[in-house]
Design an enzyme around this catalytic site. Structure first.
Site, PDB file in Angstrom:
ATOM      1  N   HIS A   1      60.143  -4.968 -19.040  1.00 41.86           N
ATOM      2  CA  HIS A   1      59.097  -4.122 -18.975  1.00 41.86           C
ATOM      3  C   HIS A   1      57.877  -4.216 -20.138  1.00 41.86           C
ATOM      4  CE1 HIS A   1      61.997  -1.537 -16.654  1.00 41.86           C
ATOM      5  NE2 HIS A   1      60.832  -1.995 -15.979  1.00 41.86           N
TER       6      HIS A   1
ATOM      7  N   SER B   1      67.724  -5.770 -16.826  1.00 45.12           N
ATOM      8  CA  SER B   1      67.528  -4.718 -15.600  1.00 45.12           C
ATOM      9  C   SER B   1      67.845  -3.409 -16.152  1.00 45.12           C
ATOM     10  CB  SER B   1      68.381  -5.139 -14.765  1.00 45.12           C
ATOM     11  OG  SER B   1      68.148  -3.892 -13.438  1.00 45.12           O
ATOM     12  N   SER B   2      66.919  -2.299 -15.564  1.00 46.52           N
ATOM     13  CA  SER B   2      67.253  -0.749 -15.958  1.00 46.52           C
ATOM     14  C   SER B   2      68.230  -0.419 -15.462  1.00 46.52           C
ATOM     15  CB  SER B   2      66.362  -0.028 -15.283  1.00 46.52           C
ATOM     16  OG  SER B   2      64.523  -0.365 -15.581  1.00 46.52           O
TER      17      SER B   2
ATOM     18  N   GLN C   1      59.691 -11.760 -12.828  1.00 49.56           N
ATOM     19  CA  GLN C   1      59.626 -12.405 -12.376  1.00 49.56           C
ATOM     20  C   GLN C   1      60.809 -12.266 -11.570  1.00 49.56           C
ATOM     21  OE1 GLN C   1      59.028 -15.317 -10.400  1.00 49.56           O
ATOM     22  NE2 GLN C   1      61.324 -16.472  -9.748  1.00 49.56           N
TER      23      GLN C   1
ATOM     24  N   GLN D   1      61.297   3.351  -1.481  1.00 49.25           N
ATOM     25  CA  GLN D   1      61.957   2.178  -1.802  1.00 49.25           C
ATOM     26  C   GLN D   1      63.663   1.873  -2.119  1.00 49.25           C
ATOM     27  OE1 GLN D   1      59.702   1.695  -5.594  1.00 49.25           O
ATOM     28  NE2 GLN D   1      60.905   0.056  -5.701  1.00 49.25           N
TER      29      GLN D   1
HETATM   30  O1  PAF Z   1      59.621  -3.563  -9.634  1.00 50.42           O
HETATM   31  C1  PAF Z   1      59.518  -2.291 -10.261  1.00 50.42           C
HETATM   32  O2  PAF Z   1      59.647  -1.362 -11.225  1.00 50.42           O
HETATM   33  C2  PAF Z   1      59.320  -1.181  -8.648  1.00 50.42           C
HETATM   34  O3  PAF Z   1      59.801  -1.919  -7.301  1.00 50.42           O
HETATM   35  C3  PAF Z   1      57.637  -1.332  -8.386  1.00 50.42           C
HETATM   36  C4  PAF Z   1      56.977  -2.656  -8.969  1.00 50.42           C
HETATM   37  C5  PAF Z   1      57.238  -0.426  -9.599  1.00 50.42           C
HETATM   38  C6  PAF Z   1      57.300  -0.696  -7.013  1.00 50.42           C
HETATM   39  O4  PAF Z   1      57.957   1.091  -7.145  1.00 50.42           O
END
Ligand code: PAF
Length: 281
Positions: A37, A185-186, A148, A61
Site C-alpha cells: 500500500h 497481502s493483508s 498489480q 465485495q
Molecule cells: O484492493 C482493495 O483493497 C479493494 O478491493 C479496494 C480497491 C480498496 C476496493 O474495496
C-alpha cells in the site's frame, strides 16, 4: 493529515483542492496497510499534488462465508503510516455512511466479473466495481492508484472507467514482495508458520512458468501443467485456479504470443492468496 468520516467532508476537501487546480491522486484501500500500500502512496505522491487515501473494508465485495468479520483492522496504525508518508487526507467512512440503505444499484462488468477470482468469489467484482465507482464519485480524483497484485481488479476498474467515461487516470503499481518472493497481502497475517512456508509455492510456480517461457515454451497448456505439478507436491495448498489470460479482458490464451497475465489463486487452510506475473514475448 485530515481524517474525514463523511462523504460531505471528503467531497468538500477534494473539491477545494480541485478548484485550486491541484491534481488529486486517490489510493483506495481496505486498511491493514503494508509496504505494498505504501508503494501506492509513494507513486501517488510522485504524480499528484494532493494525495488522498481511503480506508474502508467494503462488505459488498465479501461473500457470505468469507473473512469480512475477521479482516484485519488497525485504524490507528494505518493512520500513523499514512501520516508518515505525507498523505493529505484520508477518507474513513463507516458502512452506514457508504451504504445507508440497501442499495439496488450495482456495477457489473459483464464477462470480466466472472473470470479468475470472480469464478470462485461470485459477486466479489460487483462489490469492488461499485465501491470504487462510489469512491471516485465522492473524491473525484484525477488519478487513482491500484496494485498489480489484484490484476483482475485492475482490468475491471480500467473497463468501468472506459465504459462509463470516468475522468480518472488509472495507475498500476508493481507487486511488492517479501525477500523470499511472497507477494505482500493483508491476508498473509492469517498464515501460521507452516502455511507461510507453503505459500511460497505460488511465486515458485509462477517463476517455473517464467523459466519455461524463457526457454521457448509458449503453449499455455504445457505451462499450466508444469505449474499444477508444483502444487501437487504441496497437498496442504489447494489450488483455486492457475490461468494464462489476456490482461485486458481476462479471457484464456492458448499460447503466449502477446503480453499475457499468468495468474494464480490458492487456499492455505481458510486463507486465499493470489499472485501473478506478466509475460511478454
Ligand atoms: O484492493 C482493495 O483493497 C479493494 O478491493 C479496494 C480497491 C480498496 C476496493 O474495496
Amino acid at each position: 493529515m485530515n481524517v474525514l468520516r463523511t462523504i460531505e467532508e471528503a467531497r468538500k476537501r477534494s473539491r477545494a483542492a480541485g478548484s485550486r487546480g491541484a491534481r488529486v491522486g486517490l489510493v483506495p484501500t481496505m486498511g491493514a496497510l503494508h509496504e505494498g500500500h505504501l508503494s501506492l502512496i509513494r507513486a501517488a505522491k510522485a504524480k499528484s499534488d494532493i494525495v488522498a487515501a481511503s480506508i474502508f473494508v467494503n462488505p459488498t465485495q465479501f461473500g457470505p462465508n468469507e473473512d469480512f468479520a475477521r479482516y484485519p483492522r488497525d485504524l490507528d496504525r494505518d493512520l500513523g503510516l499514512l501520516e508518515r508518508e505525507g498523505v493529505d487526507f484520508v477518507f474513513v467512512p463507516s458502512v452506514e455512511e457508504m451504504y445507508p440503505e440497501q442499495g439496488v444499484t450495482w456495477i457489473t462488468v459483464e464477462g470480466l466479473s466472472e473470470r479468475l477470482c470472480g469464478k470462485s468469489r461470485p459477486g466479489h467484482f460487483r462489490g469492488v466495481a461499485t465501491v470504487v465507482a462510489k469512491l471516485f464519485n465522492i473524491v473525484s480524483p484525477d488519478l487513482a492508484f491500484f496494485g498489480q497484485k489484484d490484476a483482475a481488479q485492475v482490468a475491471i476498474i480500467r473497463r468501468i472507467v472506459r465504459d462509463l467515461n470516468m475522468p480518472v487516470q488509472i495507475e498500476v503499481v508493481p507487486i511488492v514482495r517479501e525477500s523470499d518472493g511472497l507477494a505482500l497481502s493483508s491476508r498473509n497475517a492469517y498464515l501460521n508458520p507452516e502455511q507461510r512456508k507453503d505459500a511460497l509455492v505460488l511465486f515458485g510456480a509462477l517463476n517455473g512458468v517464467r523459466e519455461l517461457f524463457e526457454k521457448g515454451e509458449r503453449g499455455s497448456a504445457a505451462l499450466i501443467r508444469a505449474a499444477k505439478a508444483d502444487f501437487e507436491r504441496i497437498p496442504a495448498v489447494r489450488l483455486d485456479y492457475f490461468e494464462i489470460v489476456d490482461p485486458d479482458d481476462l479471457t484464456p490464451v492458448t499460447a503466449i504470443n502477446k503480453r499475457s497475465l499468468v495468474a494464480v489463486a490458492a487456499f492455505l487452510g481458510g486463507t486465499r492468496l493470489i499472485d501473478n506475473i506478466v509475460l511478454e514475448p
